[in-house]
Design an enzyme around this catalytic site. Structure first.
Site, short mmCIF file in Angstrom:
data_model
loop_
_atom_site.label_atom_id
_atom_site.label_comp_id
_atom_site.label_asym_id
_atom_site.label_seq_id
_atom_site.Cartn_x
_atom_site.Cartn_y
_atom_site.Cartn_z
N ASN A 32 0.86 -1.28 -0.02
CA ASN A 32 -0.11 -0.05 0.05
C ASN A 32 0.65 1.27 0.03
OD1 ASN A 32 0.79 0.27 2.46
ND2 ASN A 32 -1.08 0.29 3.55
N TYR A 141 3.23 -5.62 19.28
CA TYR A 141 4.04 -5.93 18.03
C TYR A 141 3.82 -7.27 18.03
CZ TYR A 141 7.48 -6.74 14.75
OH TYR A 141 8.25 -7.42 13.92
N ARG A 276 16.34 1.69 27.80
CA ARG A 276 14.84 1.76 27.02
C ARG A 276 13.97 1.02 27.33
NH1 ARG A 276 15.35 1.01 20.35
NH2 ARG A 276 15.46 -0.89 21.20
N ASP A 279 13.47 -3.33 26.83
CA ASP A 279 14.52 -4.04 26.47
C ASP A 279 15.27 -5.29 26.89
OD1 ASP A 279 15.09 -2.72 23.82
OD2 ASP A 279 16.59 -1.30 24.73
#
Ligand code: UDP
Length: 323
Positions: A32, A141, A276, A279
């Protein structure tokens, strides 16, 4: 073989298209152009602009192409973004995947090579991580990728599909033609190389107090060409199920930065920053299964080789595909 390849305007999809075409396969790219780049679409491939979230669009394209197999790369792939907007991950990666799988069923296409991820394992209990490690994703995710693995596993059992789940570790490097261009960029190697290009002052090291030899996180960096080769083996062989794709060796953040200094000759200032969130300290693949069953072995595993290929591409494309 005639391959219906989603996400061919993206990083891993573009390189895999290139290698498939080099080896004489036919490729139709379905993309797309939402996050990919028109310039990254292999000119030797056919291109259909379409969106997996639009069921009719993918059904029509599949019926027109009548492929022998599908390679499915199109997905959102930013962990941090998925923690803020989980709904776009489930719609794109799960609903889009289901639309693709239904189009396959309607056209009697059985083989699918699916881009999965080591993020489906979450915080591993054992490192190196083998395919039988429990899958407990820590973010939407990884969960969205696992949900589609599960969908395909049931279609295998009930509809005779042949799904291969390739669980990638850290994809990196480039070919002469195609490289990594994300917006926003969050990955270590392209960010470090932006410092060498003079586009950033320094790179941040996210934490140096992990339980690792130098205190920074260990990741398994796998060259994109090695990844693409594994897809072609998974396509050509009569196999199904999960395969981890990594080198089996971890490199720390400091080692990666040092390799970038050596390859570029730039001092690359680095500054310490907080960890972070999310992690894990070590993510390293146990990839023996891919070696035994696919006959796959990384050939470009050396960090200098990886960085040199990425550096060459970034120098030629200092502004990515937008240049
Ligand atoms: N990292 C870092 N500084 C950065 C980007 C990443 O120290 O600017 C670290 C990150 O914390 C991780 C490793 O580099 O330990 C690889 O991160 P990347 O985002 O490239 O891949 P991930 O492992 O998250 O998929």
């Amino acid at each position: 073989m005639r391959v219906f390849l989603t996400g061919g305007a993206g990083y891993i999809g573009s390189v895999t298209s290139e290698l498939l075409l080099n080896e004489g396969h036919e490729v139709t790219i379905f993309d797309n152009l939402g996050r990919g780049h028109r310039e990254a679409i292999e000119p030797r491939a056919d291109f259909i602009e379409g969106d997996l979230r639009d069921k009719d669009s993918v059904a029509d394209a599949m019926a027109k192409v009548k492929p022998d197999a599908v390679m499915h790369f199109a997905a959102y792939a930013l962990v941090g973004e998925s923690m803020v907007q989980p709904e776009i991950y489930f719609r794109n990666n799960v609903v889009g995947g289901i639309n693709l799988a239904e189009a396959m069923l309607a056209n009697n296409v059985q083989k699918i090579v699916f881009s999965s991820t080591c993020a489906t394992y979450g915080q591993p209990e054992r490192v190196p991580i083998t395919e039988d490690e429990p899958q407990r994703p820590q973010n939407p995710y990884g969960e969205s990728k696992l949900m589609f693995e599960h969908t395909l596993k049931w279609y295998q059992e009930l509809h005779g599909m042949k799904p291969v789940f390739l669980r990638y570790f850290n994809a990196c490097g480039a070919t002469e033609t195609y490289g990594e261009d994300h917006d926003p960029e969050t990955h270590l190697i392209p960010l470090v190389l932006r410092v060498a290009l003079g586009q950033r002052e320094s790179v941040k090291i996210f934490g140096d107090d992990y339980d690792t030899p130098d205190g920074t996180c260990l990741r398994d960096y796998i060259h994109i060409v090695d990844l693409a080769r594994a897809h072609i083996l998974a396509l050509e062989k009569d196999v199904s199920g999960p395969f981890n794709l990594g080198t089996g060796t971890g490199n720390s953040v400091l080692e990666v930065i040092e390799a970038c200094r050596e390859v570029t000759g730039h001092p690359i200032p680095a500054e310490l920053a907080p960890r972070r969130p999310g992690d894990p300290a070590r993510l390293v693949a146990g990839a023996e299964k891919a070696e035994t069953i696919l006959g796959w072995k990384p050939k470009l595993a050396d960090m200098h080789t990886i960085v040199a290929s990425a550096w060459k591409w970034h120098q030629a494309h200092p502004n990515g595909y937008g240049a």
